[in-house]
Design a protein around this motif. Structure first.
Motif, PDB file in Angstrom:
ATOM      1  N   ALA A  57     -11.099  -3.482   6.768  1.00  0.00           N
ATOM      2  CA  ALA A  57     -12.180  -2.778   7.887  1.00  0.00           C
ATOM      3  C   ALA A  57     -11.815  -1.189   7.356  1.00  0.00           C
ATOM      4  O   ALA A  57     -12.597  -0.562   7.263  1.00  0.00           O
ATOM      5  CB  ALA A  57     -11.735  -3.134   9.016  1.00  0.00           C
ATOM      6  N   ARG A  58     -10.613  -0.855   7.261  1.00  0.00           N
ATOM      7  CA  ARG A  58     -10.363   0.549   7.053  1.00  0.00           C
ATOM      8  C   ARG A  58     -10.838   0.982   5.722  1.00  0.00           C
ATOM      9  O   ARG A  58     -11.339   2.016   5.901  1.00  0.00           O
ATOM     10  CB  ARG A  58      -8.783   0.787   7.096  1.00  0.00           C
ATOM     11  N   ALA A  59     -10.774   0.346   4.638  1.00  0.00           N
ATOM     12  CA  ALA A  59     -11.138   0.686   3.320  1.00  0.00           C
ATOM     13  C   ALA A  59     -12.856   0.769   3.564  1.00  0.00           C
ATOM     14  O   ALA A  59     -13.418   1.925   3.049  1.00  0.00           O
ATOM     15  CB  ALA A  59     -11.044  -0.299   2.162  1.00  0.00           C
ATOM     16  N   LEU A  60     -13.426  -0.126   4.352  1.00  0.00           N
ATOM     17  CA  LEU A  60     -15.104   0.208   4.470  1.00  0.00           C
ATOM     18  C   LEU A  60     -15.243   1.378   5.401  1.00  0.00           C
ATOM     19  O   LEU A  60     -16.121   2.004   4.998  1.00  0.00           O
ATOM     20  CB  LEU A  60     -15.567  -1.303   5.270  1.00  0.00           C
ATOM     21  N   LEU A  61     -14.449   1.507   6.408  1.00  0.00           N
ATOM     22  CA  LEU A  61     -14.851   2.707   7.379  1.00  0.00           C
ATOM     23  C   LEU A  61     -14.474   3.712   6.663  1.00  0.00           C
ATOM     24  O   LEU A  61     -15.362   4.837   6.862  1.00  0.00           O
ATOM     25  CB  LEU A  61     -14.114   2.441   8.663  1.00  0.00           C
ATOM     26  N   THR A  62     -13.360   4.124   5.750  1.00  0.00           N
ATOM     27  CA  THR A  62     -13.035   5.169   5.437  1.00  0.00           C
ATOM     28  C   THR A  62     -14.387   5.510   4.188  1.00  0.00           C
ATOM     29  O   THR A  62     -14.882   6.467   4.175  1.00  0.00           O
ATOM     30  CB  THR A  62     -11.842   4.988   4.628  1.00  0.00           C
ATOM     31  N   LYS A  63     -14.900   4.270   3.198  1.00  0.00           N
ATOM     32  CA  LYS A  63     -16.024   4.843   2.527  1.00  0.00           C
ATOM     33  C   LYS A  63     -17.388   5.145   3.333  1.00  0.00           C
ATOM     34  O   LYS A  63     -17.861   6.069   3.012  1.00  0.00           O
ATOM     35  CB  LYS A  63     -16.328   3.470   1.821  1.00  0.00           C
ATOM     36  N   LEU A  64     -17.607   4.548   4.592  1.00  0.00           N
ATOM     37  CA  LEU A  64     -18.694   4.831   5.475  1.00  0.00           C
ATOM     38  C   LEU A  64     -18.621   6.005   5.951  1.00  0.00           C
ATOM     39  O   LEU A  64     -19.622   6.861   5.833  1.00  0.00           O
ATOM     40  CB  LEU A  64     -18.903   3.741   6.443  1.00  0.00           C
ATOM     41  N   LYS A  65     -17.525   6.562   6.374  1.00  0.00           N
ATOM     42  CA  LYS A  65     -17.308   7.906   6.823  1.00  0.00           C
ATOM     43  C   LYS A  65     -17.550   8.956   5.737  1.00  0.00           C
ATOM     44  O   LYS A  65     -18.299   9.899   6.060  1.00  0.00           O
ATOM     45  CB  LYS A  65     -15.775   8.202   7.346  1.00  0.00           C
ATOM     46  N   SER A  66     -17.147   8.798   4.630  1.00  0.00           N
ATOM     47  CA  SER A  66     -17.626   9.792   3.542  1.00  0.00           C
ATOM     48  C   SER A  66     -18.975   9.649   3.148  1.00  0.00           C
ATOM     49  O   SER A  66     -19.754  10.527   3.083  1.00  0.00           O
ATOM     50  CB  SER A  66     -16.519   9.315   2.130  1.00  0.00           C
ATOM     51  N   ASP A  67     -19.571   8.413   3.080  1.00  0.00           N
ATOM     52  CA  ASP A  67     -20.936   8.243   2.875  1.00  0.00           C
ATOM     53  C   ASP A  67     -21.886   8.878   3.902  1.00  0.00           C
ATOM     54  O   ASP A  67     -22.970   9.627   3.355  1.00  0.00           O
ATOM     55  CB  ASP A  67     -21.513   6.778   2.668  1.00  0.00           C
ATOM     56  N   ILE A  68     -21.543   8.590   5.178  1.00  0.00           N
ATOM     57  CA  ILE A  68     -22.516   9.150   6.045  1.00  0.00           C
ATOM     58  C   ILE A  68     -22.383  10.831   6.494  1.00  0.00           C
ATOM     59  O   ILE A  68     -23.123  11.409   6.685  1.00  0.00           O
ATOM     60  CB  ILE A  68     -22.439   8.479   7.568  1.00  0.00           C
ATOM     61  N   SER A  69     -21.117  11.193   6.199  1.00  0.00           N
ATOM     62  CA  SER A  69     -20.998  12.675   6.198  1.00  0.00           C
ATOM     63  C   SER A  69     -21.634  13.609   5.228  1.00  0.00           C
ATOM     64  O   SER A  69     -21.926  14.680   5.133  1.00  0.00           O
ATOM     65  CB  SER A  69     -19.448  12.948   6.390  1.00  0.00           C
ATOM     66  N   THR A  70     -21.992  12.851   4.063  1.00  0.00           N
ATOM     67  CA  THR A  70     -22.633  13.520   3.176  1.00  0.00           C
ATOM     68  C   THR A  70     -24.185  13.166   3.009  1.00  0.00           C
ATOM     69  O   THR A  70     -24.785  13.923   2.371  1.00  0.00           O
ATOM     70  CB  THR A  70     -22.237  13.107   1.574  1.00  0.00           C
ATOM     71  N   GLU A  71     -24.528  12.482   4.007  1.00  0.00           N
ATOM     72  CA  GLU A  71     -25.937  12.166   4.355  1.00  0.00           C
ATOM     73  C   GLU A  71     -26.528  13.358   4.664  1.00  0.00           C
ATOM     74  O   GLU A  71     -26.201  13.839   5.581  1.00  0.00           O
ATOM     75  CB  GLU A  71     -26.225  11.074   5.003  1.00  0.00           C
ATOM     76  N   LYS A  72     -27.920  13.851   4.147  1.00  0.00           N
ATOM     77  CA  LYS A  72     -28.695  14.924   4.804  1.00  0.00           C
ATOM     78  C   LYS A  72     -29.049  14.778   6.220  1.00  0.00           C
ATOM     79  O   LYS A  72     -29.633  13.648   6.324  1.00  0.00           O
ATOM     80  CB  LYS A  72     -29.795  15.458   3.966  1.00  0.00           C
ATOM     81  N   GLY A  73     -29.081  15.682   6.934  1.00  0.00           N
ATOM     82  CA  GLY A  73     -29.385  15.504   8.473  1.00  0.00           C
ATOM     83  C   GLY A  73     -28.571  14.555   9.339  1.00  0.00           C
ATOM     84  O   GLY A  73     -29.191  14.321  10.645  1.00  0.00           O
ATOM     85  N   ASN A  74     -27.428  14.199   8.980  1.00  0.00           N
ATOM     86  CA  ASN A  74     -26.672  13.366   9.887  1.00  0.00           C
ATOM     87  C   ASN A  74     -25.450  14.326  10.292  1.00  0.00           C
ATOM     88  O   ASN A  74     -24.422  14.388   9.846  1.00  0.00           O
ATOM     89  CB  ASN A  74     -25.995  12.169   9.208  1.00  0.00           C
ATOM     90  N   ALA A  75     -25.763  14.599  11.539  1.00  0.00           N
ATOM     91  CA  ALA A  75     -24.712  15.728  12.327  1.00  0.00           C
ATOM     92  C   ALA A  75     -23.595  14.806  13.098  1.00  0.00           C
ATOM     93  O   ALA A  75     -22.622  15.593  13.407  1.00  0.00           O
ATOM     94  CB  ALA A  75     -25.487  16.625  13.229  1.00  0.00           C
ATOM     95  N   SER A  76     -23.874  13.547  13.122  1.00  0.00           N
ATOM     96  CA  SER A  76     -22.834  12.659  14.017  1.00  0.00           C
ATOM     97  C   SER A  76     -22.362  11.811  13.026  1.00  0.00           C
ATOM     98  O   SER A  76     -22.688  11.523  11.829  1.00  0.00           O
ATOM     99  CB  SER A  76     -23.518  12.017  15.003  1.00  0.00           C
ATOM    100  N   ASP A  77     -21.310  11.046  13.517  1.00  0.00           N
ATOM    101  CA  ASP A  77     -20.896   9.786  12.662  1.00  0.00           C
ATOM    102  C   ASP A  77     -21.176   8.526  13.073  1.00  0.00           C
ATOM    103  O   ASP A  77     -20.593   7.633  12.836  1.00  0.00           O
ATOM    104  CB  ASP A  77     -19.047   9.905  12.567  1.00  0.00           C
TER     105      ASP A  77
END
Length: 167
Positions: A57-77
């Motif tokens: 779960a940690r590995a997936l969430l870490t990757k997701l955190k990185s992926d969604i923070s680089t998405e344009k227009g996504n100000a939240s997590d």
């Protein structure tokens, strides 16, 4: 010779965005399933197996955190992991309605819920829209805390920590 099941060689930008959002949502749901499994294993005193699920779960969430923070227009997590649109059986799906729903689809998968609601209100019929968002950073923090507690041999507190990890 092309058949009906052949995929086009290239996806439109919109289709690519929908596929990317769907892949992120699938990983979010998978991370949550690992957390739920770990929580159950901890109630049954299976600390080692629970740790393995929490590490996944940690590995997936870490990757997701990185992926969604680089998405344009996504100000939240917040990561949309589920959405459903309900339409009464009596409603006739006109071409105009289909087009509005298609327009809203990308906003649905991107988690732009206010925009979706505005679009759906403009349709002029009663619709039901449900969604679930995963707070990625907060959930990752709880998983990391639980793993730390497990390393300190405190499985009861670890179970409580992930028991409060939710969407």
């Amino acid at each position: 010779r092309p058949t009906a099941t052949d995929k086009p060689a290239t996806l439109s930008a919109r289709q690519a965005q929908i596929q990317q959002a769907d892949a992120l949502a699938q990983n979010g749901r998978k991370a949550m399933s690992y957390i739920v499994a770990a929580r159950q294993l901890l109630t049954e005193q299976h600390e080692q197996e629970a740790r393995q699920y929490l590490e996944q779960a940690r590995a997936l969430l870490t990757k997701l955190k990185s992926d969604i923070s680089t998405e344009k227009g996504n100000a939240s997590d917040l990561l949309p992991i589920y959405s459903q649109l309900g339409i009464s059986k009596e409603v006739e799906i006109t071409e105009q309605l289909r087009q509005k729903l298609e327009t809203a689809h990308l906003d649905v998968v991107r988690g732009k819920h206010k925009k979706v609601v505005e679009t759906l209100k403009s349709v002029g019929i009663e619709l039901q829209y449900s969604f679930v968002d995963l707070p990625v950073a907060a959930t990752l923090g709880k998983v990391e805390s639980a793993l730390k507690l497990l390393s300190e041999k405190n499985s009861k507190q670890a179970g409580k920590k992930i028991g409060r990890a939710h969407v």
